[in-house]
Each structure stands twice: as structure tokens, then as C-alpha cells.
Write a protein that holds these residues in place. Structure first.
Motif, PDB file in Angstrom:
ATOM      1  N   GLU A 232       0.165  23.762 -56.150  1.00  0.00           N
ATOM      2  CA  GLU A 232       1.259  23.384 -55.262  1.00  0.00           C
ATOM      3  C   GLU A 232       2.492  24.264 -55.462  1.00  0.00           C
ATOM      4  OE1 GLU A 232       2.058  19.201 -55.401  1.00  0.00           O
ATOM      5  OE2 GLU A 232      -0.061  18.662 -55.290  1.00  0.00           O
ATOM      6  N   THR A 233       2.263  25.495 -55.908  1.00  0.00           N
ATOM      7  CA  THR A 233       3.382  26.419 -56.106  1.00  0.00           C
ATOM      8  C   THR A 233       4.159  26.632 -54.809  1.00  0.00           C
ATOM      9  OG1 THR A 233       2.231  27.544 -57.913  1.00  0.00           O
ATOM     10  CG2 THR A 233       4.014  28.742 -56.842  1.00  0.00           C
ATOM     11  N   ALA A 234       3.458  26.674 -53.684  1.00  0.00           N
ATOM     12  CA  ALA A 234       4.143  26.848 -52.398  1.00  0.00           C
ATOM     13  C   ALA A 234       5.149  25.729 -52.156  1.00  0.00           C
ATOM     14  CB  ALA A 234       3.129  26.903 -51.257  1.00  0.00           C
ATOM     15  N   ALA A 235       4.806  24.502 -52.542  1.00  0.00           N
ATOM     16  CA  ALA A 235       5.729  23.377 -52.365  1.00  0.00           C
ATOM     17  C   ALA A 235       6.975  23.562 -53.222  1.00  0.00           C
ATOM     18  CB  ALA A 235       5.030  22.061 -52.714  1.00  0.00           C
ATOM     19  N   ALA A 236       6.813  24.107 -54.423  1.00  0.00           N
ATOM     20  CA  ALA A 236       7.964  24.370 -55.288  1.00  0.00           C
ATOM     21  C   ALA A 236       8.861  25.447 -54.690  1.00  0.00           C
ATOM     22  CB  ALA A 236       7.485  24.778 -56.677  1.00  0.00           C
ATOM     23  N   HIS A 237       8.265  26.488 -54.118  1.00  0.00           N
ATOM     24  CA  HIS A 237       9.056  27.519 -53.443  1.00  0.00           C
ATOM     25  C   HIS A 237       9.818  26.916 -52.271  1.00  0.00           C
ATOM     26  CE1 HIS A 237       7.798  31.745 -54.788  1.00  0.00           C
ATOM     27  NE2 HIS A 237       7.396  30.911 -55.726  1.00  0.00           N
ATOM     28  N   ARG A 238       9.145  26.056 -51.534  1.00  0.00           N
ATOM     29  CA  ARG A 238       9.779  25.433 -50.366  1.00  0.00           C
ATOM     30  C   ARG A 238      10.962  24.571 -50.805  1.00  0.00           C
ATOM     31  NH1 ARG A 238       5.387  23.631 -48.628  1.00  0.00           N
ATOM     32  NH2 ARG A 238       4.868  25.486 -47.404  1.00  0.00           N
ATOM     33  N   ALA A 239      10.794  23.850 -51.909  1.00  0.00           N
ATOM     34  CA  ALA A 239      11.869  22.995 -52.407  1.00  0.00           C
ATOM     35  C   ALA A 239      13.071  23.817 -52.866  1.00  0.00           C
ATOM     36  CB  ALA A 239      11.351  22.132 -53.558  1.00  0.00           C
ATOM     37  N   LEU A 240      12.824  24.946 -53.557  1.00  0.00           N
ATOM     38  CA  LEU A 240      13.937  25.771 -54.019  1.00  0.00           C
ATOM     39  C   LEU A 240      14.679  26.398 -52.844  1.00  0.00           C
ATOM     40  CD1 LEU A 240      15.449  26.799 -56.483  1.00  0.00           C
ATOM     41  CD2 LEU A 240      13.906  28.772 -56.538  1.00  0.00           C
ATOM     42  N   GLU A 241      13.937  26.817 -51.825  1.00  0.00           N
ATOM     43  CA  GLU A 241      14.575  27.394 -50.643  1.00  0.00           C
ATOM     44  C   GLU A 241      15.425  26.373 -49.906  1.00  0.00           C
ATOM     45  OE1 GLU A 241      11.788  31.141 -49.295  1.00  0.00           O
ATOM     46  OE2 GLU A 241      11.484  29.214 -48.285  1.00  0.00           O
ATOM     47  N   ALA A 242      15.064  25.109 -49.987  1.00  0.00           N
ATOM     48  CA  ALA A 242      15.824  24.062 -49.307  1.00  0.00           C
ATOM     49  C   ALA A 242      17.182  23.838 -49.948  1.00  0.00           C
ATOM     50  CB  ALA A 242      15.023  22.760 -49.289  1.00  0.00           C
ATOM     51  N   GLY A 243      17.342  24.255 -51.202  1.00  0.00           N
ATOM     52  CA  GLY A 243      18.610  24.115 -51.901  1.00  0.00           C
ATOM     53  C   GLY A 243      18.755  22.759 -52.570  1.00  0.00           C
ATOM     54  N   GLY A 244      19.751  22.673 -53.450  1.00  0.00           N
ATOM     55  CA  GLY A 244      20.053  21.411 -54.102  1.00  0.00           C
ATOM     56  C   GLY A 244      19.307  21.158 -55.392  1.00  0.00           C
ATOM     57  N   VAL A 245      18.656  22.180 -55.971  1.00  0.00           N
ATOM     58  CA  VAL A 245      17.914  21.988 -57.212  1.00  0.00           C
ATOM     59  C   VAL A 245      18.859  21.595 -58.339  1.00  0.00           C
ATOM     60  CG1 VAL A 245      18.094  24.442 -57.851  1.00  0.00           C
ATOM     61  CG2 VAL A 245      16.243  23.040 -58.788  1.00  0.00           C
ATOM     62  N   ARG A 246      18.377  20.737 -59.215  1.00  0.00           N
ATOM     63  CA  ARG A 246      19.114  20.346 -60.419  1.00  0.00           C
ATOM     64  C   ARG A 246      18.386  20.918 -61.624  1.00  0.00           C
ATOM     65  NH1 ARG A 246      21.507  14.226 -59.878  1.00  0.00           N
ATOM     66  NH2 ARG A 246      22.480  14.476 -57.822  1.00  0.00           N
ATOM     67  N   GLY A 247      18.762  22.088 -62.044  1.00  0.00           N
ATOM     68  CA  GLY A 247      18.074  22.739 -63.146  1.00  0.00           C
ATOM     69  C   GLY A 247      16.968  23.647 -62.631  1.00  0.00           C
ATOM     70  N   LYS A 248      15.714  23.297 -62.967  1.00  0.00           N
ATOM     71  CA  LYS A 248      14.594  24.157 -62.612  1.00  0.00           C
ATOM     72  C   LYS A 248      13.431  23.352 -62.049  1.00  0.00           C
ATOM     73  CE  LYS A 248      14.212  28.068 -63.702  1.00  0.00           C
ATOM     74  NZ  LYS A 248      14.481  29.288 -62.899  1.00  0.00           N
ATOM     75  N   TYR A 249      12.696  23.991 -61.115  1.00  0.00           N
ATOM     76  CA  TYR A 249      11.396  23.503 -60.714  1.00  0.00           C
ATOM     77  C   TYR A 249      10.350  24.210 -61.594  1.00  0.00           C
ATOM     78  CZ  TYR A 249      13.588  21.621 -56.509  1.00  0.00           C
ATOM     79  OH  TYR A 249      14.387  20.912 -55.633  1.00  0.00           O
TER      80      TYR A 249
END
Length: 320
Positions: free
Chosen positions: A298-315
Motif C-alpha cells: 500500500e505504498t501508493a496510499a502512503a504517497h497519496r496521503a503525503l501529497e494531500a498534506g497535513g502529515v504529523r511526523g512521518k508515514y
């Protein structure tokens, strides 16, 4: 399954997160001075998003499939001839050299001097949120020379490098102001920032004056440079990918024109810096900030989440 191959995250064309897939590639053999690491986790970094999307294709080229992954944690599986400082079974973290990606896989071969030992008591997966903190150490200690009592502004304070910079700045005695999304301001305060400000509601000119500015975005550098007091220092770890030539030119020009040079660098840690990281973690000055974990597939989902912005720390991506 053939033990001469391994799972790895690949892409056959530039594009969005959907181009990523888990395929099979040859399992590396450690060469002289190298170590084979069984990868347990890696994190998603902004530079990988740009590479996958083709925004730096002058560097990454057009040969496919291409790999992703910069940092990693895991256990030493084998030693190449002449590899020293680690032993089979050691828990280690590392970052690949600037020449390429590839830690998004079951195994990675890397020079022994690019590895460090993970302190006892730190979870092997959560530890993958911390190799990027070597960039914060270099930026604040070596490039900016941050001193106790100074005023530090961290732009992107909830992100991977930013959250580490907030923690270190507070631990080293600075007065820390963090810029982040409104939804992440409480998180930034929990990291140790005395002041947390919504970056969308405050113009740079309204933020005050600072001894040190750490930028993780690469845009509007002139405006943030203008916040420096006499003798202030600004460090950026990014440039504007929409205007790369102009952005890098502006950084270079700051060395000879105007007040306050902008120092730009790209993290490239070796063992000595990982030793410094381990000491900061053992002293309680740094803790891993993990937003979410994803399995390799599910690496693609992690990339999608980071691109969406708002990360708290790291995926983080786990490799079972």
C-alpha cells in the motif's frame, strides 16, 4: 519463491501514486565494504514524490522500472568483505546515498559507514521516522549554529524534518515558533514549540524577527529571509520545484547580496551523524513521530496521503 529475488516498490512511468506497484527484483549481494540489511520499515519522503511524478527527470532519467525509498531500518543480514562496525543481527538505521533510491524493498545493500545502531528501547519500525532527523541536526547545529536563548522559526513544523527540528530546538534551549496547518498546531506544541502558528493565516511579515529560520518548503525564501535579525541565519533543505532555476539562483545570490545568506544543503548522513542521532534519542531530546503505518503493498496510499498534506511526523511503510 526464488531466494535470489525480493519484493520491491517500482514504477514503469512517471505519474501519480497509482504508478507504484510491488514487483520483484534481484536480491542484492553486499560488495566489499557493504552490508546487506533486511529492511523492516522505511518512510515516505517529499523528494520521492517529486521523483515519481517526473519533476526531476533531468536527474532520474527515462530508464524504467525505477525504484523508490531513501531511508530504512532493519537488521544486518550479511557482511561484505571488509565491512566493519556492525555485526549480523544488529538493529540499524540508514539513508542511501544521493545517487539513487531503493530502500523500498525487502533487502538493501549499503556501505557500512552509512549505517548507525538504533538505541535500545526504540521500536524497530517506529525508528524509521528518525533517520531524517539527521537533516535537522545538521541544519540547526552545523549550518545555523543554533545557540540557547535564540529565536528559531521552523517552517513545516509538523513534517518529517520539521518535527525533529522543533524537538531539538526546544531541547537545545531555543525559543521555538512552528508554522503548520491549523489542524496540526496542537501537535506542534506537544513537540515542544512555545508558539505554533497557522501558516495559512499569517503573512511572513507578521511573524516577528528570528535568529534562525529553518525552511522545509523552498518557496517564498526572500520573504522569510527578511525575518532575520542582524547576524541571523537561514537554512533551507528544499527549493521551489515549480521554478527550480530561479529558486536555486536566488539561494546562490543570497550568499553575496543582501542581509542574511540562505544556506541550502541536502542531507547525506554517515555513521558519525547517526551516532549523534542515537545520543539525542537516548538523551530524550528526540522521539519518533509516526502518523500512520502502511504495508509495502500500500505504498501508493502512503504517497497519496503525503501529497494531500497535513502529515504529523512521518508515514511509515512496513516490510514483513
Amino acid at each position: 519463491m526464488d531466494d535470489r529475488t525480493m519484493r520491491a516498490v517500482l514504477f514503469d512511468r512517471y505519474g501519480g501514486p497509482e504508478v507504484l506497484y510491488a514487483g520483484r527484483v534481484p536480491r542484492p549481494e553486499p560488495q566489499r565494504g557493504e552490508v546487506l540489511v533486511r529492511v523492516r520499515a522505511f518512510s515516505v519522503n517529499g523528494g520521492e514524490l517529486a521523483a515519481r511524478a517526473g519533476r526531476v527527470r533531468l536527474l532520474t532519467g527515462r530508464r524504467f522500472p525505477q525504484r523508490i525509498g531513501l531511508d530504512f531500518t532493519g537488521e544486518v543480514a550479511a557482511l561484505g568483505t571488509g565491512a566493519t562496525g556492525v555485526a549480523v543481527g544488529d538493529r540499524v538505521w540508514g539513508v542511501l546515498p544521493r545517487t539513487g533510491f531503493g530502500s523500498a524493498a525487502e533487502y538493501v545493500a549499503v556501505r557500512a559507514d552509512r549505517l548507525g545502531h538504533i538505541p535500545e528501547g526504540v521500536d524497530l519500525v517506529d525508528a524509521a521516522a528518525l533517520p531524517v532527523a539527521t537533516t535537522a541536526i545538521t541544519a540547526l547545529r552545523d549550518k545555523a549554529g543554533l545557540r540557547p536563548g535564540e529565536r528559531l522559526l521552523v517552517r513545516g513544523a509538523a513534517g518529517g524534518v520539521g518535527n525533529a527540528a522543533v524537538q531539538l530546538g526546544r531541547a537545545w534551549g531555543a525559543e521555538v515558533t512552528g508554522l503548520a496547518r491549523a489542524a496540526n498546531l496542537d501537535f506542534v506544541r506537544e513537540l515542544g514549540a512555545q508558539h505554533a502558528i497557522d501558516h495559512r493565516s499569517a503573512a511572513p511579515r507578521d511573524l516577528g524577527r528570528f535568529d534562525v529560520v529553518l525552511d522545509t518548503a523552498g518557496t517564498d525564501l526572500r520573504a522569510f529571509r527578511g525575518l532575520l535579525v542582524p547576524g541571523g541565519r537561514m537554512v533551507t533543505i528544499a527549493f521551489d520545484l515549480a521554478r527550480p532555476a530561479a529558486s536555486l539562483g536566488s539561494i546562490a545570490a543570497s550568499a553575496v547580496h543582501g542581509r542574511g545568506r540562505v544556506r541550502f544543503f541536502s542531507g547525506n548522513p554517515t555513521r558519525a551523524l547517526f551516532d549523534d542521532l542515537a545520543r539525542e534519542v537516548a538523551a530524550g531530546n528526540l522521539r519518533p513521530a509516526v502518523d500512520a503505518r502502511f504495508p509495502l503493498e500500500e505504498t501508493a496510499a502512503a504517497h497519496r496521503a503525503l501529497e494531500a498534506g497535513g502529515v504529523r511526523g512521518k508515514y511509515l511503510i512496513t516490510v514483513d
